[in-house]
Design an enzyme around this catalytic site. Structure first.
Site, PDB file in Angstrom:
ATOM      1  N   TYR A   1      -2.798   5.001   7.165  1.00  0.00           N
ATOM      2  CA  TYR A   1      -2.108   3.725   7.398  1.00  0.00           C
ATOM      3  C   TYR A   1      -0.919   3.571   6.463  1.00  0.00           C
ATOM      4  CZ  TYR A   1      -0.948  -1.138   6.545  1.00  0.00           C
ATOM      5  OH  TYR A   1      -0.248  -2.296   6.323  1.00  0.00           O
TER       6      TYR A   1
ATOM      7  N   GLU B   1       0.814  -1.221   0.000  1.00  0.00           N
ATOM      8  CA  GLU B   1       0.000   0.000   0.000  1.00  0.00           C
ATOM      9  C   GLU B   1       0.845   1.267   0.000  1.00  0.00           C
ATOM     10  OE1 GLU B   1      -3.583   0.169   2.293  1.00  0.00           O
ATOM     11  OE2 GLU B   1      -3.643  -2.004   2.555  1.00  0.00           O
TER      12      GLU B   1
END
Length: 356
Positions: free
Chosen positions: A168, A145
């Site tokens: 995140y 990610e």
């Protein structure tokens, strides 16, 4: 206290999903290691995940926070830590949107504290290791990610620029950069692995695949974000564990390795596949599980597609995934049925495996 016959390795966050699959595998494969598991036991950590090894004399559990520098220093001193494999992280994207500060503290500052304590314990000064600590290594577990999102084509490689889109992923990108800095500034022996979406036994109930299974068995609506066409590259957790093992032991100092399953599937396919498996293993009294699939408002900043190019770890270290998605998801569904003590058709399990 440390068993002097065994080399002590600090593992962080291993009451969670990936780590609790990794520890039993690692203990079994390396009888010369003593594993110290430091875990805060937040909502995502569960010691039940580790019952199979809790009595192992080469395993020590310590409940504590990686952000507690005094505790981390004490662990290094007490057990003469010779390696770190750092799993601990806040990892749920939705939670990072609601409370980003916790993610920055744990993922960025926690990683810094672990690195800095290791540096001071293993090294006299930049690029000079203390005697007996020359082989000490810090392995940082990260995520795909950090690379952002992809269009309809292309893959993330180790050279893809970082472009995180959630608190995140930004916190994980920050922690990756701190690890990188300790290689180039201090000469620490580190490696980083960036993995694609993991699935398999012991995953927390909040995640996509356990949620689909649980909701279906409870005859509740199965929530799918947006149009369900968001794509992820799915990696069976034990294949990830084997990749971590390879990189920790044979990866080049300072290098980054992407670990991906080459199993791109969108959320619609995931939900439908699980429903089909459940239709075979545990049929509903009437209708099909797919009828429960319900589309809900999309997640803020929801990345459209992730996919990893695992060529580097495959070619340089000889790693290869043993499971494709269709074989791994059957094993996963069966594990959750056993977890929930749900009786199912064992013959259907065999038939499904033959068809993958």
């Amino acid at each position: 206290m440390s068993n002097q016959k065994n080399k002590s390795i600090l593992l962080t966050g291993c009451a969670g999903f990936i780590g609790s699959n990794f520890i039993p595998y690692f203990l079994d494969k390396y009888p010369e290691y003593h594993l110290v598991n430091l875990d805060l036991l937040t909502y995502a950590g569960n010691l039940d995940n580790l019952k199979e090894i809790e009595q192992n004399e080469r395993y020590t559990f310590i409940q504590g926070d990686i952000c507690n520098r005094v505790l981390v220093e004490e662990i290094f001193e007490t057990f003469d830590i010779k390696g770190v494999i750092h799993f601990a992280a806040e990892s749920h994207v939705d939670n990072s949107i609601e409370n980003p500060g916790v993610f920055i503290e744990t993922n960025v500052n926690g990683t810094f504290i672990l690195l800095d304590v290791a540096y001071k314990f293993w090294m006299d000064k930049p690029f000079i290791f203390k005697e007996g600590h020359e082989a000490c290594r810090f392995h940082h577990i990260s995520t795909d990610e950090v690379y952002g999102t992809l269009g309809e084509e292309g893959l993330f490689t180790e050279e893809t620029p970082y472009a995180p889109n959630s608190p995140y992923s930004a916190s994980k990108a920050g922690s990756d950069m701190i690890v990188r800095s300790y290689v180039h500034t201090y000469g620490m022996n580190t490696v980083i692995t960036n993995c694609s979406n993991n699935y398999g036994p012991k995953q927390h109930d909040e995640k996509l695949i356990p949620t689909i299974i649980r909701k279906a068995l409870n005859n509740e609506n199965i929530p799918i974000y947006g149009d369900g066409k968001n794509i992820r590259d799915w990696l069976y957790v034990l294949d990830h564990c084997k990749g971590i093992d390879l990189v920790y032991h044979t990866g080049e100092q300072g290098e980054v390795y992407n670990i991906g399953g080459r199993n791109e599937r969108n959320n619609n396919y995931i939900a439908q596949k699980i429903c089909n498996i459940l239709d075979n293993l545990k049929p509903k009294e009437s209708g099909a599980y797919q009828e429960l699939i319900t589309y809900v408002e999309d997640r803020a900043g929801h990345d459209r597609r992730y996919a990893i190019d695992a060529t580097k770890i495959e070619k340089e270290l000889g790693w290869d995934a043993d499971e494709n998605f269709e074989s791994g998801i059957i094993k996963t569904v069966k594990w959750y049925l056993d977890k929930y003590s749900v009786e199912y058709n064992l013959n259907s399990t065999s038939d499904l495996m033959k068809r993958t």
